[in-house]
Write a protein that holds these residues in place. Structure first.
Motif, mmCIF file in Angstrom:
data_model
loop_
_atom_site.group_PDB
_atom_site.id
_atom_site.type_symbol
_atom_site.label_atom_id
_atom_site.label_comp_id
_atom_site.label_asym_id
_atom_site.label_seq_id
_atom_site.Cartn_x
_atom_site.Cartn_y
_atom_site.Cartn_z
ATOM 1 N N SER A 204 0.810 -1.197 0.122
ATOM 2 C CA SER A 204 0.151 0.044 -0.173
ATOM 3 C C SER A 204 0.802 1.197 -0.029
ATOM 4 N N ASP B 110 0.538 -3.695 6.086
ATOM 5 C CA ASP B 110 -0.571 -4.509 5.337
ATOM 6 C C ASP B 110 -1.012 -5.490 6.109
ATOM 7 N N THR C 154 -0.571 -8.659 5.326
ATOM 8 C CA THR C 154 -0.987 -9.408 4.544
ATOM 9 C C THR C 154 0.172 -10.125 3.620
ATOM 10 N N GLU D 146 0.370 -7.738 13.655
ATOM 11 C CA GLU D 146 -0.816 -7.155 13.856
ATOM 12 C C GLU D 146 -1.669 -6.920 14.922
ATOM 13 N N HIS E 151 -4.146 4.181 11.308
ATOM 14 C CA HIS E 151 -3.416 2.918 10.282
ATOM 15 C C HIS E 151 -4.001 3.221 9.008
ATOM 16 N N GLY F 83 -4.505 1.974 5.274
ATOM 17 C CA GLY F 83 -4.893 0.619 4.684
ATOM 18 C C GLY F 83 -6.061 0.343 4.428
ATOM 19 N N ASN F 84 -6.626 -1.080 4.529
ATOM 20 C CA ASN F 84 -8.036 -1.406 3.924
ATOM 21 C C ASN F 84 -8.597 -2.699 5.159
ATOM 22 N N ARG F 85 -7.867 -2.365 6.150
ATOM 23 C CA ARG F 85 -8.111 -3.226 7.404
ATOM 24 C C ARG F 85 -9.465 -2.518 8.059
ATOM 25 N N ASN F 86 -10.045 -3.318 8.738
ATOM 26 C CA ASN F 86 -11.345 -3.062 9.138
ATOM 27 C C ASN F 86 -11.155 -1.888 10.399
ATOM 28 N N TYR F 87 -9.861 -1.909 10.999
ATOM 29 C CA TYR F 87 -9.488 -0.876 11.966
ATOM 30 C C TYR F 87 -8.690 0.212 11.366
ATOM 31 N N SER F 88 -8.717 0.267 9.908
ATOM 32 C CA SER F 88 -7.928 1.516 9.428
ATOM 33 C C SER F 88 -8.600 2.623 9.372
ATOM 34 N N THR G 225 -7.736 5.043 3.687
ATOM 35 C CA THR G 225 -7.159 4.275 2.547
ATOM 36 C C THR G 225 -5.941 4.918 2.122
#
Length: 509
Positions: free
Chosen positions: A29, A150, A152, A181, A200, A202-207, A210
């Motif tokens: 990212s 990320d 991932t 994480e 944070h 990114g594209n995590r649920n806690y970000s 984006t």
């Protein structure tokens, strides 16, 4: 001991005028964030993430990082590491590395808020500890954006030349990354209501954002143009409040560059000939001695200092020039080939020296017109008619200058002169408070503005009453107002703007 450690970290951090900190990892990212987003903010890189963007501070403990940075070239300004590492032009601070054991995770998170600094296995925890310390020393909250984390394993890494990665087997990588994480989630919880706000990216649920949203937030009109695309040059006037300290000078230059200045300006004079023997011997209270001569000698930069300044400015992307107060200093400074020479208001009556500069000048000359009148202007126009560029700089030599004495309208007069004499560049030297006078000068035609800057407050330093503090956002805000003034000023050519539309358009026949 730890106080000295944090003082050195703070010395780097103080050169950035925003309350924004980026912690940079190597997740893919990071490729989606333009480099311009980071400009002017403190960037802390993990391992060799400085290859993505030249971090101010890099944290690592692995030998492979040392080898990679040695081969590819170090780009950070300060290294926090547990290994034996040095890099030309950079500082290194050593700290012990503590491995993460089966039951030591809680202790690691406890160390985030207390205890001495260590290099953690989870490097971003050490980076967050640096951010917390910066916030405490600044005395105000900091927003910390974590980019390139990320978590991932299958997505790979950011793409950049010279990158190096310790891949390991897939299962081990997944375990390690999953564990990291969890520590990030723990840090997000534990830092609530603390001196730092972690976002944070990114594209995590806690970000919180984006990468695209981060870019839009910092660059709403797309990636920034190069700083030299602006028509108005902004000068950070350091004068002599580097105090002859090369480390302090570097901090000021870096801070000015990070705030968006185009130039830094220093001074040079021959103390022994510029002042009378009586002045040199006169009692004077300063940290450098008991006489005025001891004080003035300490403030002067040497030949090695100017070589250092020249190299530093080329390395980090900012230009420099100097106010030269006497003929011997003028000959001295030509060895460094600055693109501009300034002749300050202080020596406006030294016409013999000024005429000698005019006779042989092969570069732009900046003349400040404080304490002068139209007779001096006429003399300057005649004497400096052959120089390649003549920056006529409206100034008032009152510190600070009251509003009624700024006379910014003189810049409009210089602008009219420049239309008759194309080598003239209208300019403004701001000794008034804030940015408003300088913004008006831009609207009157100034293509260079300069502002005194300082690095914190010192009771005995000259001109600090009007200088903007580089350890705060003040000078960055000043530069932003100048750029905003340029944008609002726009073009002299009347045309239909893209944002305009006719509400009541005549129907076509």
């Amino acid at each position: 001991m730890m106080e000295d450690f944090y003082n050195q970290i703070n010395g780097i951090a103080s050169t950035y005028g925003t309350d924004t900190i980026f912690i940079l990892g190597k997740g893919p990212s990071a490729d989606k964030v333009p480099a311009a987003v980071y400009e002017g903010s403190l960037v802390i890189g993990i391992n060799d993430a400085e290859r993505i963007y030249p971090a101010a501070i890099t944290i690592f403990h692995a030998e492979w990082v040392k080898q990679a940075l040695t081969v590819e070239g170090a780009r950070a300004h300060l290294y926090l590491t547990s290994v034996d590492f040095t890099a030309a032009g950079a500082q290194t601070l050593w700290a012990p590395h503590l491995s993460l054991g089966q039951e030591s995770g809680d202790l690691m998170m406890q160390r985030l808020f207390s205890g001495d600094f260590v290099i953690e296995d989870v490097l971003f925890v050490s980076a967050l500890k640096v951010a917390l310390e910066v916030a405490r020393r600044r005395g105000r909250p900091q927003k910390v954006y974590m980019v390139g984390f990320d978590f991932t394993p299958g997505a790979g890494y950011a793409h950049f030349e010279g990158g190096h990665y310790e891949a390991g087997d897939e299962q081990t990588r997944r375990l390690v990354i999953g564990m990291q994480e969890n520590f990030l989630l723990n840090a997000l919880y534990m830092t609530r209501d603390s001196e730092i706000e972690i976002v944070h990216v990114g594209n995590r649920n806690y970000s919180g954002l984006t990468p695209e949203e981060l870019s839009d937030a910092f660059l709403p009109n797309g990636p920034r143009n190069d700083r030299h695309d602006w028509k108005v040059s902004v000068v950070a006037e350091i004068t002599t409040n580097h105090f002859g300290d090369r480390g302090r000078l570097e901090r000021m230059v870096r801070a000015a560059r990070n705030a968006g200045a185009d130039f830094v300006k220093v001074q040079k004079r021959n103390v022994d000939t510029f002042y009378s023997p009586e002045q040199i011997a006169a009692p004077y209270k300063s940290p450098f001695g008991t006489t005025f001569g001891e004080y003035r000698h300490k403030l002067e930069l040497s030949g090695d200092d100017f070589s250092f300044l020249d190299s530093l400015c080329k390395r980090i992307g900012i230009r420099w020039f100097a106010s030269i107060l006497d003929e011997e200093s003028y000959k001295f400074i030509l060895d460094f080939n600055p693109e501009l020479i300034k002749l300050p208001s202080t020596i406006s009556e030294h016409t013999d020296y000024l005429a000698k500069v005019a006779a042989g000048a092969d570069r732009g000359i900046v003349i400040s017109t404080g304490m002068t009148n139209q007779n001096f202007e006429k003399w300057v126009l005649e004497t400096f008619s052959k120089v390649p560029r003549l920056y006529l700089m409206q100034a008032s030599s009152a510190y600070p200058t009251p509003a009624q004495d700024c006379n910014v309208a003189v810049v409009r007069h210089y602008d009219r002169l420049s239309r008759q004499h194309p080598h003239i560049v209208p300019a403004y030297s701001s000794h008034d408070e804030g940015w408003f006078g300088s913004a008006l000068a831009v609207s009157a035609g100034a293509r260079m503005v300069e502002k005194h800057v300082k690095l914190g407050n010192t009771e005995w330093a000259h001109f600090d009453a009007v200088a903007l503090d580089l350890t705060t956002p003040d000078f960055r805000d000043y530069v932003s107002k100048i750029r905003e003034s340029e944008i609002v000023l726009g073009s002299e050519t009347k045309a239909v703007a893209p944002s305009e539309h006719h509400k009541y358009r005549r129907p076509e026949n």
